[in-house]
Design a protein around this motif. Structure first.
Motif, mmCIF file in Angstrom:
data_model
loop_
_atom_site.group_PDB
_atom_site.id
_atom_site.type_symbol
_atom_site.label_atom_id
_atom_site.label_comp_id
_atom_site.label_asym_id
_atom_site.label_seq_id
_atom_site.Cartn_x
_atom_site.Cartn_y
_atom_site.Cartn_z
ATOM 1 N N LEU A 205 21.039 24.460 2.502
ATOM 2 C CA LEU A 205 21.698 24.898 1.278
ATOM 3 C C LEU A 205 23.104 25.364 1.592
ATOM 4 O O LEU A 205 23.326 26.065 2.589
ATOM 5 C CB LEU A 205 20.907 26.031 0.618
ATOM 6 N N VAL A 206 24.071 24.989 0.754
ATOM 7 C CA VAL A 206 25.473 25.330 0.982
ATOM 8 C C VAL A 206 26.025 26.034 -0.253
ATOM 9 O O VAL A 206 25.816 25.587 -1.382
ATOM 10 C CB VAL A 206 26.314 24.063 1.261
ATOM 11 N N THR A 207 26.714 27.151 -0.051
ATOM 12 C CA THR A 207 27.395 27.852 -1.151
ATOM 13 C C THR A 207 28.881 27.928 -0.845
ATOM 14 O O THR A 207 29.288 27.940 0.318
ATOM 15 C CB THR A 207 26.840 29.275 -1.333
ATOM 16 N N LEU A 208 29.686 27.966 -1.904
ATOM 17 C CA LEU A 208 31.144 27.997 -1.748
ATOM 18 C C LEU A 208 31.736 29.088 -2.633
ATOM 19 O O LEU A 208 31.444 29.154 -3.824
ATOM 20 C CB LEU A 208 31.748 26.646 -2.129
ATOM 21 N N THR A 209 32.574 29.931 -2.039
ATOM 22 C CA THR A 209 33.324 30.934 -2.805
ATOM 23 C C THR A 209 34.787 30.863 -2.398
ATOM 24 O O THR A 209 35.127 30.384 -1.313
ATOM 25 C CB THR A 209 32.799 32.361 -2.552
ATOM 26 N N GLY A 210 35.675 31.359 -3.289
ATOM 27 C CA GLY A 210 37.106 31.333 -3.016
ATOM 28 C C GLY A 210 37.815 30.285 -3.843
ATOM 29 O O GLY A 210 37.193 29.538 -4.604
ATOM 30 N N GLY A 211 39.118 30.229 -3.706
ATOM 31 C CA GLY A 211 39.911 29.284 -4.470
ATOM 32 C C GLY A 211 39.887 29.601 -5.952
ATOM 33 O O GLY A 211 39.655 30.748 -6.371
ATOM 34 N N SER A 212 40.077 28.601 -6.776
ATOM 35 C CA SER A 212 40.105 28.778 -8.224
ATOM 36 C C SER A 212 38.710 28.806 -8.832
ATOM 37 O O SER A 212 38.529 29.145 -9.997
ATOM 38 C CB SER A 212 40.910 27.641 -8.875
ATOM 39 N N GLY A 213 37.704 28.405 -8.043
ATOM 40 C CA GLY A 213 36.344 28.332 -8.559
ATOM 41 C C GLY A 213 36.017 26.994 -9.186
ATOM 42 O O GLY A 213 34.880 26.764 -9.606
ATOM 43 N N LYS A 214 36.985 26.083 -9.270
ATOM 44 C CA LYS A 214 36.751 24.777 -9.884
ATOM 45 C C LYS A 214 36.119 23.778 -8.912
ATOM 46 O O LYS A 214 35.399 22.883 -9.326
ATOM 47 C CB LYS A 214 38.064 24.214 -10.429
ATOM 48 N N SER A 215 36.420 23.920 -7.620
ATOM 49 C CA SER A 215 35.882 22.990 -6.626
ATOM 50 C C SER A 215 34.481 23.421 -6.201
ATOM 51 O O SER A 215 34.150 24.605 -6.192
ATOM 52 C CB SER A 215 36.790 22.925 -5.400
ATOM 53 N N THR A 216 33.652 22.445 -5.838
ATOM 54 C CA THR A 216 32.309 22.716 -5.357
ATOM 55 C C THR A 216 32.020 21.848 -4.136
ATOM 56 O O THR A 216 32.781 20.927 -3.815
ATOM 57 C CB THR A 216 31.257 22.407 -6.447
ATOM 58 N N ILE A 217 30.913 22.153 -3.467
ATOM 59 C CA ILE A 217 30.427 21.365 -2.340
ATOM 60 C C ILE A 217 28.996 20.953 -2.641
ATOM 61 O O ILE A 217 28.198 21.749 -3.149
ATOM 62 C CB ILE A 217 30.496 22.179 -1.030
ATOM 63 N N ASP A 218 28.669 19.697 -2.332
ATOM 64 C CA ASP A 218 27.318 19.211 -2.582
ATOM 65 C C ASP A 218 26.288 20.052 -1.830
ATOM 66 O O ASP A 218 26.476 20.363 -0.634
ATOM 67 C CB ASP A 218 27.184 17.750 -2.146
ATOM 68 N N SER A 219 25.216 20.428 -2.528
ATOM 69 C CA SER A 219 24.133 21.182 -1.918
ATOM 70 C C SER A 219 22.811 20.698 -2.501
ATOM 71 O O SER A 219 22.716 20.488 -3.724
ATOM 72 C CB SER A 219 24.316 22.681 -2.185
ATOM 73 N N PRO A 220 21.810 20.437 -1.671
ATOM 74 C CA PRO A 220 21.785 20.647 -0.216
ATOM 75 C C PRO A 220 22.627 19.602 0.520
ATOM 76 O O PRO A 220 22.950 18.551 -0.037
ATOM 77 C CB PRO A 220 20.301 20.504 0.119
ATOM 78 N N ALA A 221 22.971 19.927 1.770
ATOM 79 C CA ALA A 221 23.806 19.045 2.585
ATOM 80 C C ALA A 221 23.014 18.554 3.788
ATOM 81 O O ALA A 221 22.118 19.245 4.299
ATOM 82 C CB ALA A 221 25.055 19.791 3.047
ATOM 83 N N LYS A 222 23.362 17.358 4.273
ATOM 84 C CA LYS A 222 22.701 16.806 5.456
ATOM 85 C C LYS A 222 23.086 17.596 6.699
ATOM 86 O O LYS A 222 24.251 18.005 6.861
ATOM 87 C CB LYS A 222 23.084 15.342 5.641
ATOM 88 N N MET A 223 22.108 17.827 7.569
ATOM 89 C CA MET A 223 22.362 18.597 8.789
ATOM 90 C C MET A 223 21.607 17.958 9.945
ATOM 91 O O MET A 223 20.436 17.579 9.811
ATOM 92 C CB MET A 223 21.896 20.041 8.599
ATOM 93 N N VAL A 224 22.287 17.801 11.086
ATOM 94 C CA VAL A 224 21.625 17.324 12.303
ATOM 95 C C VAL A 224 21.944 18.299 13.428
ATOM 96 O O VAL A 224 22.959 19.011 13.391
ATOM 97 C CB VAL A 224 22.098 15.903 12.691
ATOM 98 N N GLN A 225 21.087 18.347 14.434
ATOM 99 C CA GLN A 225 21.307 19.228 15.576
ATOM 100 C C GLN A 225 21.787 18.390 16.748
ATOM 101 O O GLN A 225 21.199 17.351 17.081
ATOM 102 C CB GLN A 225 20.011 19.960 15.934
ATOM 103 N N ASN A 226 22.900 18.829 17.375
ATOM 104 C CA ASN A 226 23.440 18.062 18.494
ATOM 105 C C ASN A 226 22.785 18.481 19.807
ATOM 106 O O ASN A 226 21.932 19.376 19.857
ATOM 107 C CB ASN A 226 24.967 18.194 18.557
ATOM 108 N N ASP A 227 23.205 17.837 20.895
ATOM 109 C CA ASP A 227 22.597 18.092 22.198
ATOM 110 C C ASP A 227 22.821 19.511 22.683
ATOM 111 O O ASP A 227 22.058 20.020 23.518
ATOM 112 C CB ASP A 227 23.143 17.101 23.242
ATOM 113 N N ALA A 228 23.872 20.155 22.177
ATOM 114 C CA ALA A 228 24.174 21.533 22.598
ATOM 115 C C ALA A 228 23.399 22.565 21.787
ATOM 116 O O ALA A 228 23.574 23.767 21.981
ATOM 117 C CB ALA A 228 25.673 21.788 22.474
ATOM 118 N N GLY A 229 22.554 22.088 20.874
ATOM 119 C CA GLY A 229 21.777 23.018 20.068
ATOM 120 C C GLY A 229 22.511 23.539 18.851
ATOM 121 O O GLY A 229 22.009 24.416 18.139
ATOM 122 N N GLN A 230 23.717 23.004 18.583
ATOM 123 C CA GLN A 230 24.477 23.421 17.397
ATOM 124 C C GLN A 230 24.095 22.543 16.210
ATOM 125 O O GLN A 230 23.501 21.478 16.367
ATOM 126 C CB GLN A 230 25.981 23.317 17.679
#
Length: 302
Positions: A205-230
């Motif tokens: 799940l992704v939330t966005l605050t700041g700016g004018s409030g008009k822009s948004t980010i798609d949620s839920p978002a795709k997530m993968v874990q890399n070899d470093a565990g991030q």
């Protein structure tokens, strides 16, 4: 000047000769003289008007590439001033409306400002400010270096780019940008490997605050874990006008060239909040806007 006087005298003589023969009135003669005189003045003041057509200058000022993102060579006149060795002598060239900017990562933080021009013409209001990027070398060592966005007036020929070192001394240099190649081929090659295992990707799940409030980010978002565990999260904005983001001092660019601006952000843990800067070109001039993005696990009902 003498030639011009003689020419006008000849016109006067011929004109009055015509009047004497009854072919023209005195008014006709005066109008003829005024027209001839006007033409002579215009020709004297601008003898090479066609050669200096301002529209030709505008065309020559264009970078000559279609809008898009390219990988291009960045060469300098000094072994002490060059892009980081991990970049293979290249930078990311962004072209929009015929104007180009190349993003270069340097070898350290020792160069603190750049200026498009020479030291003699230095205008401190036009200095290029650095952003800090983390570079990872082949042996795994990481280092923070200064990176710059440099306007590119033309390709394949040298132009002036002065630099300011940590000791406060300015130096003149010549640089050139050449051999631009579409960058999307590189990004497609990278993402295709990641997409082989799309079925195993998680969502967050992704939330966005700041700016004018008009822009948004798609949620839920795709997530993968890399070899470093991030965790690598795909951020999709509600607008196609974001041309870069700054996350933890590092400037990142979209992974797509069409549609809404899409970035990949690396985070170390979930839940967390990350302060970012996103640059939008939707207005008459680019604007960097501060946002805060929150990440939380999404639990589906069984």
């Amino acid at each position: 000047m003498h030639k011009r006087i003689l020419g006008i005298s000849a016109v006067i003589t011929l004109a009055f000769a015509s009047v004497a023969c009854g072919k023209e009135t005195e008014v006709d003669v005066i109008e003829t003289l005024e027209a001839e005189n006007e033409i002579a003045i215009v020709e004297e003041e601008n003898p090479e008007a066609d050669a200096n057509d301002p529209e030709s200058d505008v065309e020559e000022a264009s970078i000559g590439l279609e809008d898009g993102i390219y990988l291009a060579n960045f060469d300098t006149d000094s072994s002490m001033f060059h892009v980081n060795e991990t970049c293979d002598g290249k930078g990311i060239l962004t072209v929009k409306d015929g104007k180009a900017t190349i993003h270069i990562a340097l070898v350290s933080k020792n160069i603190v400002n750049l200026y498009l021009g020479t030291v003699d013409t230095l205008d401190e209001s036009q200095l290029l400010e650095p952003t800090v990027e983390e570079i990872t070398y082949p042996d795994g060592l990481t280092e923070e270096v200064n990176a710059f966005d440099v306007p590119v007036p033309w390709l394949d020929e040298e132009f002036d780019l002065a630099l300011l070192g940590k000791k406060g001394i300015w130096y003149d240099h010549k640089v050139s940008v050449s051999n631009p190649q579409p960058y999307e081929a590189t990004t497609e090659e990278t993402t295709s490997e990641e997409q082989e295992d799309v079925s195993e990707a998680e969502t967050v799940l992704v939330t966005l605050t700041g700016g004018s409030g008009k822009s948004t980010i798609d949620s839920p978002a795709k997530m993968v874990q890399n070899d470093a565990g991030q965790y690598v999260v795909t951020i999709v904005w509600s607008s196609p006008h974001y041309d870069y983001m700054i996350v933890d001092g590092e400037k990142i660019f979209p992974i797509n060239t069409e549609g809404n601006s899409t970035f990949e952000i690396t985070i170390s843990e979930i839940p967390c909040v990350v302060d970012v800067i996103a640059d939008t070109v939707a207005m008459s001039t680019p604007h960097e806007i501060e946002y805060t993005i929150g990440f939380e696990y999404m639990f589906e009902a069984e």
